[in-house]
Design an enzyme around this catalytic site. Structure first.
Site, mmCIF file in Angstrom:
data_model
loop_
_atom_site.group_PDB
_atom_site.id
_atom_site.type_symbol
_atom_site.label_atom_id
_atom_site.label_comp_id
_atom_site.label_asym_id
_atom_site.label_seq_id
_atom_site.Cartn_x
_atom_site.Cartn_y
_atom_site.Cartn_z
ATOM 1 N N HIS A 63 -42.251 16.239 63.580
ATOM 2 C CA HIS A 63 -42.780 17.224 64.526
ATOM 3 C C HIS A 63 -44.300 17.255 64.579
ATOM 4 O O HIS A 63 -44.900 17.145 65.638
ATOM 5 C CB HIS A 63 -42.246 18.632 64.216
ATOM 6 C CG HIS A 63 -42.829 19.656 65.129
ATOM 7 N ND1 HIS A 63 -43.984 20.360 64.840
ATOM 8 C CD2 HIS A 63 -42.466 20.059 66.371
ATOM 9 C CE1 HIS A 63 -44.285 21.159 65.849
ATOM 10 N NE2 HIS A 63 -43.382 21.004 66.786
ATOM 11 N N ASP A 74 -38.358 15.278 67.552
ATOM 12 C CA ASP A 74 -39.696 15.008 68.089
ATOM 13 C C ASP A 74 -40.041 13.567 67.747
ATOM 14 O O ASP A 74 -40.034 13.184 66.579
ATOM 15 C CB ASP A 74 -40.710 15.958 67.439
ATOM 16 C CG ASP A 74 -40.306 17.405 67.646
ATOM 17 O OD1 ASP A 74 -40.449 17.899 68.765
ATOM 18 O OD2 ASP A 74 -39.817 18.026 66.676
ATOM 19 N N HIS A 95 -32.419 22.488 66.634
ATOM 20 C CA HIS A 95 -33.860 22.231 66.673
ATOM 21 C C HIS A 95 -34.338 21.613 65.356
ATOM 22 O O HIS A 95 -34.302 22.256 64.311
ATOM 23 C CB HIS A 95 -34.565 23.572 66.916
ATOM 24 C CG HIS A 95 -36.040 23.488 67.104
ATOM 25 N ND1 HIS A 95 -36.934 24.040 66.219
ATOM 26 C CD2 HIS A 95 -36.774 22.920 68.092
ATOM 27 C CE1 HIS A 95 -38.167 23.836 66.662
ATOM 28 N NE2 HIS A 95 -38.101 23.162 67.785
HETATM 29 O O1 G3P Z 1 -38.663 20.873 72.042
HETATM 30 C C1 G3P Z 1 -38.480 22.247 72.230
HETATM 31 C C2 G3P Z 1 -39.289 22.856 71.208
HETATM 32 O O2 G3P Z 1 -39.012 22.103 70.071
HETATM 33 C C3 G3P Z 1 -40.729 22.774 71.562
HETATM 34 O O3 G3P Z 1 -41.476 23.187 70.539
HETATM 35 O O4 G3P Z 1 -43.153 22.597 68.934
HETATM 36 O O5 G3P Z 1 -40.836 22.979 68.186
HETATM 37 O O6 G3P Z 1 -41.411 20.922 69.428
HETATM 38 P P1 G3P Z 1 -41.713 22.359 69.209
HETATM 39 CA CA CA Z 2 -39.434 19.712 69.912
#
Ligand code: G3P
Ligand code: CA
Length: 352
Positions: free
Chosen positions: A80, A67, A38
């Site tokens: 992000h 992202d 992530h």
């Molecule tokens: O993309 C999965 C997760 O990353 C969603 O939450 O806010 O971390 O992009 P976020």
């Molecule tokens: Ca994400």
């Protein structure tokens, strides 16, 4: 006798569920259970920067998560937040634009930002001098990292972030992935979004690429039983608020599974509550019945975002098929998969 029967039934249920998820993943060329790094290995290095993605690759993660946004001059970049204040020195470099969205900056302007020093201040115990002056990356630069070690082949797990701000981003993404030869690799790219419209556009642009609809309990998304959003609740602690939120009812949850299927997804990305709450702890959308309902509809389940063994264990027992994690090394070790060296050793080897 009753206990033995109950145990046997539970084991059979969990085994059947795992087999379902595994079959669904295998059919798409997706690792099972999947390790999804992530924002890179973002526990150990500044999120979405070169060291975070290099470390995730070297640890053996199946996917580099990112992202996607677009600069004012039309370049796809990996950031992000909508604004840059949390993860850069935008407030010092462009004080009058510190609250401007990413889309208001050219690539050259973004590249002038320091996207690493904030991490050293926020996490002094994990700080490294070489994290200073890390740069925001383009999509192409993350692809370069994914392709950069012939012994490691992480895939790309790409989220269209705030896609309503970026009309046409789905087609832009298709062009870059096509140009880089990533659309011919089954299961090597997964596309993800919270936005149903973007999911439809991604599916139109790249019908053959697996897609995930991210799930979230909030008004306008999966309707909460409480009928409230955090901003209306008067709560101080976001994660405590989210932990109490649940879908209005079973039909509401299943409605979103049906949307996912109808809009072209092969799975969902539900949120989860962390045992110790805190940042990135949200609502529990991985209860066993939810995962069973997803599998019954032919949908995979990749949960976001868990970092501790206790939560990996709960999630796997609940029947998920993969986990978004900031600690790809921890998840690899939890799954019993080989990790060449620890995170500190790998970062040193990589020059950080
Ligand atoms: O993309 C999965 C997760 O990353 C969603 O939450 O806010 O971390 O992009 P976020
Ligand atoms: Ca994400």
């Amino acid at each position: 006798m009753y206990k033995t029967l109950l145990l046997a039934t539970l084991l059979a249920t969990s085994t059947a569920q795992a087999a379902d998820g595994q079959a669904l993943a295998t059919a798409q060329g997706i690792a099972h259970p999947a390790v999804i790094a992530h924002r890179g290995a973002s526990f150990d290095a500044p999120e979405s920067t070169t060291p975070a993605y290099l470390l995730a690759r070297e640890l053996g993660a199946d996917y580099l998560e990112m992202d996607l946004q677009r600069t004012r001059d039309g370049v796809l970049v990996v950031v992000h937040d909508d604004v840059l204040a949390r993860t850069s020195d935008v407030a010092e470099r462009y004080p009058e634009r510190k609250a401007s969205p990413v889309s208001a900056f050219t690539l050259a302007e973004l590249k002038a930002l320091d996207a690493g020093s904030w991490f050293n201040k926020a996490y002094p115990e994990r700080a490294r001098a070489a994290f200073k002056q890390q740069r925001i990356l383009t999509l192409d630069e993350v692809i370069d990292i994914a392709e950069g070690n012939p012994a490691r082949h992480p895939g790309l797990y790409i989220e269209t972030k705030e896609p309503a701000q970026f009309p046409g981003i789905e087609q832009d993404l298709k062009k870059r992935l096509e140009a880089r030869g990533w659309l011919d690799k089954p299961g090597r790219v997964i596309l993800q979004t919270f936005d149903r419209n973007s999911l439809k556009l991604l599916h139109e642009a790249m019908p053959q690429v697996p897609k995930i609809l991210l799930l979230w309990v909030a008004k306008g998304s999966i309707e909460p039983a409480s009928g409230q959003d955090f901003s209306e609740s008067g709560e101080q602690d976001k994660s405590a608020f989210y932990a109490r939120q649940q879908p209005k009812d079973r039909a509401e949850f299943e409605r979103w599974l049906d949307y996912a299927k109808a809009d072209g997804a092969i799975g969902t990305g539900p949120s989860a509550v962390r045992t110790h709450l805190g940042e990135q702890s949200y609502s529990d959308l991985i209860q066993p019945w939810m995962n069973q309902a997803s599998h019954a509809k032919g949908l995979l389940v990749h949960v976001y975002t868990l970092d501790a063994a206790v939560d990996y264990d709960k999630a796997m027992k609940a029947g998920v098929d993969g986990i978004f994690t900031n600690r790809a090394g921890e998840l690899m070790r939890f799954y019993g998969r080989p990790v060449p060296q620890n995170e500190g050793q790998l970062l040193r080897k990589l020059g950080y």
